[in-house]
Design a protein around this motif. Sequence first.
Motif, PDB file in Angstrom:
ATOM      1  N   ARG A  35      -2.963 -92.509 -10.180  1.00 23.77           N
ATOM      2  CA  ARG A  35      -3.571 -91.367  -9.494  1.00 23.77           C
ATOM      3  C   ARG A  35      -4.737 -90.902 -10.339  1.00 23.77           C
ATOM      4  NH1 ARG A  35      -2.500 -89.948  -4.404  1.00 23.77           N
ATOM      5  NH2 ARG A  35      -2.719 -87.722  -4.846  1.00 23.77           N
ATOM      6  N   VAL A  36      -5.751 -90.339  -9.667  1.00 24.97           N
ATOM      7  CA  VAL A  36      -6.878 -89.771 -10.415  1.00 24.97           C
ATOM      8  C   VAL A  36      -6.681 -88.260 -10.495  1.00 24.97           C
ATOM      9  CG1 VAL A  36      -9.368 -89.496 -10.540  1.00 24.97           C
ATOM     10  CG2 VAL A  36      -8.399 -91.592  -9.590  1.00 24.97           C
ATOM     11  N   GLY A  38      -8.598 -84.740 -11.099  1.00 23.11           N
ATOM     12  CA  GLY A  38      -9.926 -84.121 -11.152  1.00 23.11           C
ATOM     13  C   GLY A  38      -9.943 -83.114 -12.288  1.00 23.11           C
ATOM     14  N   SER A  39     -10.259 -81.857 -11.961  1.00 28.09           N
ATOM     15  CA  SER A  39     -10.255 -80.837 -13.014  1.00 28.09           C
ATOM     16  C   SER A  39      -8.907 -80.126 -13.093  1.00 28.09           C
ATOM     17  CB  SER A  39     -11.392 -79.832 -12.781  1.00 28.09           C
ATOM     18  OG  SER A  39     -11.290 -79.266 -11.495  1.00 28.09           O
ATOM     19  N   GLY A  40      -7.919 -80.594 -12.335  1.00 31.16           N
ATOM     20  CA  GLY A  40      -6.545 -80.091 -12.490  1.00 31.16           C
ATOM     21  C   GLY A  40      -6.309 -78.696 -11.954  1.00 31.16           C
ATOM     22  N   HIS A  41      -7.103 -78.261 -10.964  1.00 28.49           N
ATOM     23  CA  HIS A  41      -6.962 -76.891 -10.461  1.00 28.49           C
ATOM     24  C   HIS A  41      -6.005 -76.758  -9.279  1.00 28.49           C
ATOM     25  CE1 HIS A  41     -10.388 -76.154 -13.076  1.00 28.49           C
ATOM     26  NE2 HIS A  41     -10.166 -74.864 -12.926  1.00 28.49           N
ATOM     27  N   SER A  42      -5.313 -77.828  -8.901  1.00 27.50           N
ATOM     28  CA  SER A  42      -4.318 -77.690  -7.832  1.00 27.50           C
ATOM     29  C   SER A  42      -3.026 -77.125  -8.400  1.00 27.50           C
ATOM     30  CB  SER A  42      -4.073 -79.045  -7.164  1.00 27.50           C
ATOM     31  OG  SER A  42      -5.263 -79.487  -6.534  1.00 27.50           O
ATOM     32  N   SER A  99     -14.580 -70.338  -4.400  1.00 24.33           N
ATOM     33  CA  SER A  99     -14.639 -69.083  -5.155  1.00 24.33           C
ATOM     34  C   SER A  99     -14.975 -69.320  -6.624  1.00 24.33           C
ATOM     35  CB  SER A  99     -13.316 -68.331  -5.035  1.00 24.33           C
ATOM     36  OG  SER A  99     -12.293 -69.023  -5.727  1.00 24.33           O
ATOM     37  N   SER A 104     -13.914 -80.006  -9.791  1.00 23.85           N
ATOM     38  CA  SER A 104     -14.661 -81.258  -9.625  1.00 23.85           C
ATOM     39  C   SER A 104     -14.995 -81.478  -8.150  1.00 23.85           C
ATOM     40  CB  SER A 104     -13.861 -82.445 -10.171  1.00 23.85           C
ATOM     41  OG  SER A 104     -12.947 -82.935  -9.211  1.00 23.85           O
ATOM     42  N   THR A 111      -8.997 -82.340  -1.265  1.00 25.12           N
ATOM     43  CA  THR A 111      -7.979 -81.391  -0.798  1.00 25.12           C
ATOM     44  C   THR A 111      -8.494 -80.462   0.306  1.00 25.12           C
ATOM     45  OG1 THR A 111      -8.586 -79.771  -2.495  1.00 25.12           O
ATOM     46  CG2 THR A 111      -6.815 -81.329  -3.055  1.00 25.12           C
ATOM     47  N   THR A 113     -11.054 -78.306   0.110  1.00 28.03           N
ATOM     48  CA  THR A 113     -11.435 -77.009  -0.469  1.00 28.03           C
ATOM     49  C   THR A 113     -12.603 -76.380   0.315  1.00 28.03           C
ATOM     50  OG1 THR A 113     -10.570 -77.497  -2.660  1.00 28.03           O
ATOM     51  CG2 THR A 113     -12.467 -76.029  -2.574  1.00 28.03           C
ATOM     52  N   HIS A 114     -12.611 -75.054   0.385  1.00 26.60           N
ATOM     53  CA  HIS A 114     -13.581 -74.350   1.239  1.00 26.60           C
ATOM     54  C   HIS A 114     -14.000 -73.023   0.617  1.00 26.60           C
ATOM     55  CE1 HIS A 114     -10.627 -71.275   2.271  1.00 26.60           C
ATOM     56  NE2 HIS A 114      -9.767 -72.248   2.037  1.00 26.60           N
ATOM     57  N   VAL A 164     -12.034 -92.354  -6.173  1.00 27.33           N
ATOM     58  CA  VAL A 164     -13.412 -92.056  -5.758  1.00 27.33           C
ATOM     59  C   VAL A 164     -14.270 -91.979  -7.015  1.00 27.33           C
ATOM     60  CG1 VAL A 164     -14.894 -90.329  -4.653  1.00 27.33           C
ATOM     61  CG2 VAL A 164     -12.638 -90.847  -3.687  1.00 27.33           C
ATOM     62  N   ARG A 324     -10.672 -65.555   4.682  1.00 23.24           N
ATOM     63  CA  ARG A 324     -12.003 -66.176   4.833  1.00 23.24           C
ATOM     64  C   ARG A 324     -12.102 -66.897   6.170  1.00 23.24           C
ATOM     65  NH1 ARG A 324     -12.311 -69.090  -1.060  1.00 23.24           N
ATOM     66  NH2 ARG A 324     -10.063 -69.162  -0.777  1.00 23.24           N
ATOM     67  N   HIS A 374      -2.942 -75.119   2.516  1.00 23.35           N
ATOM     68  CA  HIS A 374      -3.933 -75.769   1.646  1.00 23.35           C
ATOM     69  C   HIS A 374      -3.222 -76.900   0.911  1.00 23.35           C
ATOM     70  CE1 HIS A 374      -6.920 -76.403  -1.457  1.00 23.35           C
ATOM     71  NE2 HIS A 374      -7.666 -75.388  -1.052  1.00 23.35           N
TER      72      HIS A 374
HETATM   73  C1  LIG Z   1      -8.681 -70.172  -9.780  1.00 22.14           C
HETATM   74  C2  LIG Z   1      -8.717 -71.072  -8.588  1.00 22.14           C
HETATM   75  C3  LIG Z   1      -9.498 -70.738  -7.488  1.00 22.14           C
HETATM   76  C4  LIG Z   1      -9.517 -71.575  -6.364  1.00 22.14           C
HETATM   77  N1  LIG Z   1     -10.337 -71.232  -5.322  1.00 22.14           N
HETATM   78  C5  LIG Z   1     -10.370 -72.020  -4.225  1.00 22.14           C
HETATM   79  C6  LIG Z   1     -11.212 -71.697  -3.131  1.00 22.14           C
HETATM   80  O1  LIG Z   1     -12.031 -70.788  -3.188  1.00 22.14           O
HETATM   81  N2  LIG Z   1     -11.125 -72.466  -2.011  1.00 22.14           N
HETATM   82  C7  LIG Z   1     -10.262 -73.510  -1.916  1.00 22.14           C
HETATM   83  O2  LIG Z   1     -10.204 -74.143  -0.859  1.00 22.14           O
HETATM   84  N3  LIG Z   1      -9.505 -73.891  -2.968  1.00 22.14           N
HETATM   85  C8  LIG Z   1      -9.544 -73.157  -4.112  1.00 22.14           C
HETATM   86  N4  LIG Z   1      -8.772 -73.539  -5.182  1.00 22.14           N
HETATM   87  C9  LIG Z   1      -8.025 -74.798  -5.106  1.00 22.14           C
HETATM   88  C10 LIG Z   1      -8.861 -75.956  -5.629  1.00 22.14           C
HETATM   89  O3  LIG Z   1     -10.135 -75.952  -5.061  1.00 22.14           O
HETATM   90  C11 LIG Z   1      -8.233 -77.310  -5.263  1.00 22.14           C
HETATM   91  O4  LIG Z   1      -6.976 -77.367  -5.835  1.00 22.14           O
HETATM   92  C12 LIG Z   1      -9.098 -78.503  -5.686  1.00 22.14           C
HETATM   93  O5  LIG Z   1      -8.444 -79.685  -5.343  1.00 22.14           O
HETATM   94  C13 LIG Z   1      -9.383 -78.493  -7.164  1.00 22.14           C
HETATM   95  O6  LIG Z   1     -10.182 -79.601  -7.535  1.00 22.14           O
HETATM   96  P1  LIG Z   1      -9.741 -80.443  -8.812  1.00 22.14           P
HETATM   97  O7  LIG Z   1     -10.884 -81.291  -9.203  1.00 22.14           O
HETATM   98  O8  LIG Z   1      -9.167 -79.553  -9.845  1.00 22.14           O
HETATM   99  O9  LIG Z   1      -8.611 -81.355  -8.172  1.00 22.14           O
HETATM  100  P2  LIG Z   1      -7.232 -81.839  -8.812  1.00 22.14           P
HETATM  101  O10 LIG Z   1      -6.243 -80.745  -8.713  1.00 22.14           O
HETATM  102  O11 LIG Z   1      -7.462 -82.429 -10.147  1.00 22.14           O
HETATM  103  O12 LIG Z   1      -6.859 -82.989  -7.786  1.00 22.14           O
HETATM  104  C14 LIG Z   1      -6.656 -82.700  -6.436  1.00 22.14           C
HETATM  105  C15 LIG Z   1      -6.460 -83.996  -5.655  1.00 22.14           C
HETATM  106  O13 LIG Z   1      -7.662 -84.738  -5.669  1.00 22.14           O
HETATM  107  C16 LIG Z   1      -7.419 -86.051  -6.138  1.00 22.14           C
HETATM  108  N5  LIG Z   1      -8.591 -86.502  -6.870  1.00 22.14           N
HETATM  109  C17 LIG Z   1      -9.287 -85.848  -7.803  1.00 22.14           C
HETATM  110  N6  LIG Z   1     -10.322 -86.599  -8.219  1.00 22.14           N
HETATM  111  C18 LIG Z   1     -10.253 -87.750  -7.540  1.00 22.14           C
HETATM  112  C19 LIG Z   1     -11.019 -88.947  -7.525  1.00 22.14           C
HETATM  113  N7  LIG Z   1     -12.093 -89.090  -8.293  1.00 22.14           N
HETATM  114  N8  LIG Z   1     -10.636 -89.955  -6.715  1.00 22.14           N
HETATM  115  C20 LIG Z   1      -9.557 -89.823  -5.924  1.00 22.14           C
HETATM  116  N9  LIG Z   1      -8.791 -88.722  -5.877  1.00 22.14           N
HETATM  117  C21 LIG Z   1      -9.137 -87.690  -6.682  1.00 22.14           C
HETATM  118  C22 LIG Z   1      -6.184 -85.933  -7.018  1.00 22.14           C
HETATM  119  O14 LIG Z   1      -5.507 -87.167  -7.129  1.00 22.14           O
HETATM  120  C23 LIG Z   1      -5.392 -84.915  -6.231  1.00 22.14           C
HETATM  121  O15 LIG Z   1      -4.727 -85.546  -5.186  1.00 22.14           O
HETATM  122  C24 LIG Z   1      -8.744 -72.749  -6.328  1.00 22.14           C
HETATM  123  C25 LIG Z   1      -7.976 -73.108  -7.452  1.00 22.14           C
HETATM  124  C26 LIG Z   1      -7.970 -72.292  -8.567  1.00 22.14           C
HETATM  125  C27 LIG Z   1      -7.176 -72.677  -9.770  1.00 22.14           C
END
Ligand SMILES: Cc1cc2nc3c(=O)[nH]c(=O)nc-3n(C[C@H](O)[C@H](O)[C@H](O)COP(=O)(O)OP(=O)(O)OC[C@H]3O[C@@H](n4cnc5c(N)ncnc54)[C@H](O)[C@@H]3O)c2cc1C
Length: 422
Positions: A35-36, A38-42, A99, A104, A111, A113-114, A164, A324, A374
């Motif tokens: 699995r990849v 990203g920035s771990g914000h899920s 927000s 990333s 996911t 995200t919006h 990706v 929103r 979400h």
């Molecule tokens: C403080 C905070 C505020 C937030 N605000 C919002 C908001 O305003 N709106 C909203 O919709 N969400 C929001 N989120 C949620 C956030 O946008 C999602 O969780 C988003 O997925 C985070 O991106 P990430 O890079 O951290 O993904 P990760 O959590 O690292 O990964 C998410 C998914 O993407 C996959 N992935 C990541 N990179 C790749 C790649 N290169 N290739 C294939 N798969 C990949 C992972 O395997 C996983 O399945 C918020 C989260 C936090 C912590």
Amino acid sequence: MTNWAGNITFRAGRADRPSSLEELRGLVAQSGKVRVLGSGHSFNHIADSPGALVSLDGLPPEIDIDSASAAVRVAASVRYGELGRRLHEKGYALPNLASLPHISVAGSCATGTHGSGDGNGGLATSVRAVEMVTAEGDLVTLSRDADGDRFGGAVVSLGALGAVVALTLDLLPAFDVRQRVYEGLPAEVLDDRFDAVMSAAYSVSLFTDWRTSRVNQVWVKERLAPTFGGIDDAEPDGFFGAAPADGPRHPVPGVSPVHCTTQMGTPGPWFERLPHFRPDFTPSSGEELQAEYMVPRRHAAEAFRALGAIGDRIAPVLQISEIRSIAADDLWLSPSQGRDTVAFHFTWVKDPAAVTPVLTAIEERLAPFGARPHWGKLFTLPPDVLRTRYERMDDFAALARHYDPRGVFANEYVERYVFGRR
Ligand SMILES: Cc1cc2nc3c(=O)[nH]c(=O)nc-3n(C[C@H](O)[C@H](O)[C@H](O)COP(=O)(O)OP(=O)(O)OC[C@H]3O[C@@H](n4cnc5c(N)ncnc54)[C@H](O)[C@@H]3O)c2cc1C
């Protein structure tokens, strides 16, 4: 290793950080399970792996702007904050942001995200092409122009189709935004004027704690040039009965507004106003869990009342809620697929045991509206129910089998929610 919130400890046996595309291709081809991250914000196990967890942070952080086609090709792990800054320098913009700018590009699009705004789709709707390394180590490109319907399945991918490595995004000319916060919107305004409130500016967010008959804050982001409607400047004194804040605000009570982007109507570049939080500060409260449910826009007022009816259960474990709007799209697993959407977000206290039963209560209340959770936040909806909320779920499962017949990119989350396996 944990996610950003610290509520998930990844179970992956191995962490890899390839430094070239070739290394990544070899790694994927030789791995049983990948699995990849990203920035771990899920906030859930979506990114977790039963084998290797791969970070693409070691690949070159490419950002290549093509003025002729008004597009940018961006490496998967680039954060929106950096991308926004670079695009603005060259006179370009993205239509919207979440927000926070810390996330990333690939993880956010994966996911669904919006941000907010009646005319704004989720961030994934800007994607023009996806380049990914599939299970056998092949580099595959899917594009909106060349791949038609199938492309709609490849963008909000939950990480289940491949790794990706780059996305190509549509660009707009750069624009300015000014942001104002209003306080104390009478909740009854939403009964019959929900559409008027949400369409009053380019992006409108409502923040409520469900404790009183007033919505705590309204964040209004006006797009200045080229003009997109916007609220009438001749009425700076109020917003549907809400009063202008007398200084900068943070949406979470008690947290310093120093974390937030500039307010009080001061114009600034799109990438420094559309997110609520600044890149160099902790977003949101930092100590929290999150959940969010996407409901068809036509049910917004009814859904708001349904949640208000259990406000006494929500409020004790809540830090703040945000409401929103998101425009409909045609991406198969997008929570806004096929319907203009209103999103009910919850920033919770960091207490999973106390929060989980409240999630179930919310899901029961929102069930009549076919709410979609979400993908990257907490939910308790059973997989068989969640799957029925996506018309294209079976098509997506078939697409995943096509690109990944051995299930290299499948984890427990994908097995449950995409393939319906227990
Ligand atoms: C403080 C905070 C505020 C937030 N605000 C919002 C908001 O305003 N709106 C909203 O919709 N969400 C929001 N989120 C949620 C956030 O946008 C999602 O969780 C988003 O997925 C985070 O991106 P990430 O890079 O951290 O993904 P990760 O959590 O690292 O990964 C998410 C998914 O993407 C996959 N992935 C990541 N990179 C790749 C790649 N290169 N290739 C294939 N798969 C990949 C992972 O395997 C996983 O399945 C918020 C989260 C936090 C912590």
